[in-house]
Design a protein around this motif. Structure first.
Motif, PDB file in Angstrom:
ATOM      1  N   ALA A 146     -30.158 -31.369 -33.813  1.00 28.80           N
ATOM      2  CA  ALA A 146     -29.884 -32.418 -34.797  1.00 28.80           C
ATOM      3  C   ALA A 146     -30.692 -33.683 -34.529  1.00 28.80           C
ATOM      4  O   ALA A 146     -31.125 -34.362 -35.457  1.00 28.80           O
ATOM      5  N   ASP A 147     -30.881 -34.028 -33.253  1.00 27.69           N
ATOM      6  CA  ASP A 147     -31.668 -35.224 -32.931  1.00 27.69           C
ATOM      7  C   ASP A 147     -32.957 -34.891 -32.175  1.00 27.69           C
ATOM      8  O   ASP A 147     -33.687 -35.787 -31.756  1.00 27.69           O
ATOM      9  N   ARG A 148     -33.201 -33.583 -31.994  1.00 26.83           N
ATOM     10  CA  ARG A 148     -34.429 -33.104 -31.344  1.00 26.83           C
ATOM     11  C   ARG A 148     -34.612 -33.720 -29.957  1.00 26.83           C
ATOM     12  O   ARG A 148     -35.698 -34.159 -29.575  1.00 26.83           O
ATOM     13  N   ARG A 149     -33.518 -33.739 -29.203  1.00 31.53           N
ATOM     14  CA  ARG A 149     -33.565 -34.264 -27.839  1.00 31.53           C
ATOM     15  C   ARG A 149     -33.047 -33.230 -26.846  1.00 31.53           C
ATOM     16  O   ARG A 149     -32.154 -32.447 -27.167  1.00 31.53           O
ATOM     17  N   ILE A 150     -33.606 -33.290 -25.655  1.00 26.33           N
ATOM     18  CA  ILE A 150     -33.130 -32.501 -24.531  1.00 26.33           C
ATOM     19  C   ILE A 150     -32.271 -33.419 -23.678  1.00 26.33           C
ATOM     20  O   ILE A 150     -32.659 -34.567 -23.394  1.00 26.33           O
ATOM     21  N   TYR A 151     -31.107 -32.936 -23.251  1.00 27.68           N
ATOM     22  CA  TYR A 151     -30.190 -33.742 -22.439  1.00 27.68           C
ATOM     23  C   TYR A 151     -30.047 -33.106 -21.061  1.00 27.68           C
ATOM     24  O   TYR A 151     -29.754 -31.909 -20.944  1.00 27.68           O
ATOM     25  N   LEU A 152     -30.274 -33.903 -20.049  1.00 28.37           N
ATOM     26  CA  LEU A 152     -30.297 -33.393 -18.681  1.00 28.37           C
ATOM     27  C   LEU A 152     -29.603 -34.351 -17.729  1.00 28.37           C
ATOM     28  O   LEU A 152     -30.047 -35.488 -17.555  1.00 28.37           O
ATOM     29  N   ASP A 153     -28.497 -33.899 -17.139  1.00 22.54           N
ATOM     30  CA  ASP A 153     -27.885 -34.633 -16.040  1.00 22.54           C
ATOM     31  C   ASP A 153     -28.669 -34.262 -14.790  1.00 22.54           C
ATOM     32  O   ASP A 153     -28.705 -33.095 -14.390  1.00 22.54           O
ATOM     33  N   GLU A 154     -29.291 -35.248 -14.175  1.00 25.03           N
ATOM     34  CA  GLU A 154     -30.184 -34.972 -13.056  1.00 25.03           C
ATOM     35  C   GLU A 154     -29.478 -34.259 -11.901  1.00 25.03           C
ATOM     36  O   GLU A 154     -30.123 -33.560 -11.115  1.00 25.03           O
ATOM     37  N   THR A 155     -28.165 -34.412 -11.797  1.00 26.34           N
ATOM     38  CA  THR A 155     -27.448 -33.763 -10.704  1.00 26.34           C
ATOM     39  C   THR A 155     -27.397 -32.247 -10.877  1.00 26.34           C
ATOM     40  O   THR A 155     -27.035 -31.532  -9.942  1.00 26.34           O
TER      41      THR A 155
END
Length: 289
Positions: A146-155
């Motif tokens: 929907a927003d063309r983003r990748i989400y990554l929690d660095e942990t």
């Protein structure tokens, strides 16, 4: 991996200092309206002081009182983020791998007469809000079409090494490249075909693994992905197979519940993309998986 001293992407958004609270517009939003309606000039003065104080601390007071009520610090691109170390090694690594995927897919799209629009990658801790909803770290890395983003929690990278038994930078790069693979699917129309929901999900994930392998193919050509890195990436793909994860957590596997593919499938499709370097090799719609 030989990633140091290479181009870094500008498409990384740092939300690691963002804080969220469950307060909604019915709470703080109503408070803001109440101060204006009942407090008169004094209420307005209180609001102004609160606005200035929140802004000085890096929060978005407009969003807090009259938007969605989420207590969040304003985020920016990495180079503008002052409250988080902007030059830490993990950030540089993520930015460099993302830049490499941009170069790879731009080249492939151009050769096919198309234009590649790169995704943003959002770094966060604990929880994050996207156009696909709010997610916690427990959800793992994900791509929001929907927003063309990748989400990554660095942990997650630490969890990948300690809990899943998949250490190494090549394993981390595989995770990023897999999520970029979902973005490529989004740009190209994704998968099609009439299949059961779980089977369609498995085929989608295996294609993203194959696309990750294509990136590794080009990264190896550029000297970024070295000889041992392919084995590290294959180990990561194997360690996060549905059967491997279910065996670890519950002692047995339930094939009908698989959503990402078995360890053997995930490793095989990554290797297929790596060996071929071609999108045509990643046809998980029609090929046997």
């Amino acid at each position: 991996m030989r990633w140091q001293d290479r181009r870094q992407s500008d498409n990384v958004e740092d939300r690691r200092n963002e804080r969220m609270s469950p307060a909604g517009i019915g709470g703080l939003g109503a408070l803001g309206l109440g101060l204006l309606m009942r407090g008169g000039s004094k209420g307005l003065l209180v609001l102004i002081v609160l606005f200035i104080g929140l802004k000085a601390c890096g929060y978005d007071p407009v969003r807090l009182f009259f938007g969605d009520g989420m207590l969040t610090q304003t985020s920016s691109k990495i180079e503008n983020q002052s409250s988080t170390p902007v030059n830490d090694e993990r950030t540089r690594f993520v930015s460099t791998v993302l830049a490499s995927t941009e170069d790879t897919w731009s080249k492939i799209f151009t050769e096919k007469g198309a234009h590649y629009t790169a995704p943003d990658l959002v770094l966060f801790r604990n929880a994050v809000r996207s156009d696909c909803g709010t997610a916690s770290s427990a959800a793992g890395p994900f791509y929001c079409p929907a927003d063309r983003r990748i989400y990554l929690d660095e942990t997650f990278f630490d969890q990948l090494a300690r809990q899943f038994g998949a250490p190494g930078e090549a394993a981390q790069a595989y995770v990023i490249a897999h999520e970029v693979g979902h973005h490529v699917q989004n740009l190209t129309g994704g998968l099609s075909g009439q299949r059961q929901e779980n089977e369609a999900s498995v085929r989608t994930e295996l294609q993203a693994d194959c696309y990750a392998g294509i990136w590794a193919h080009y990264a190896a050509r550029q000297g970024m992905f070295e000889t041992d890195d392919i084995n590290i990436a294959l180990n990561a793909a194997h360690k996060i197979g549905d059967d491997t994860l279910q065996q670890r957590t519950q002692g047995y596997a339930v094939p009908d519940s698989f959503t990402h593919g078995t360890a053997e499938q995930r490793a095989a499709w990554f290797k297929r993309g790596f060996d071929s370097g071609a999108i045509s090799a990643c046809n998980t719609v029609n090929d046997d998986i």
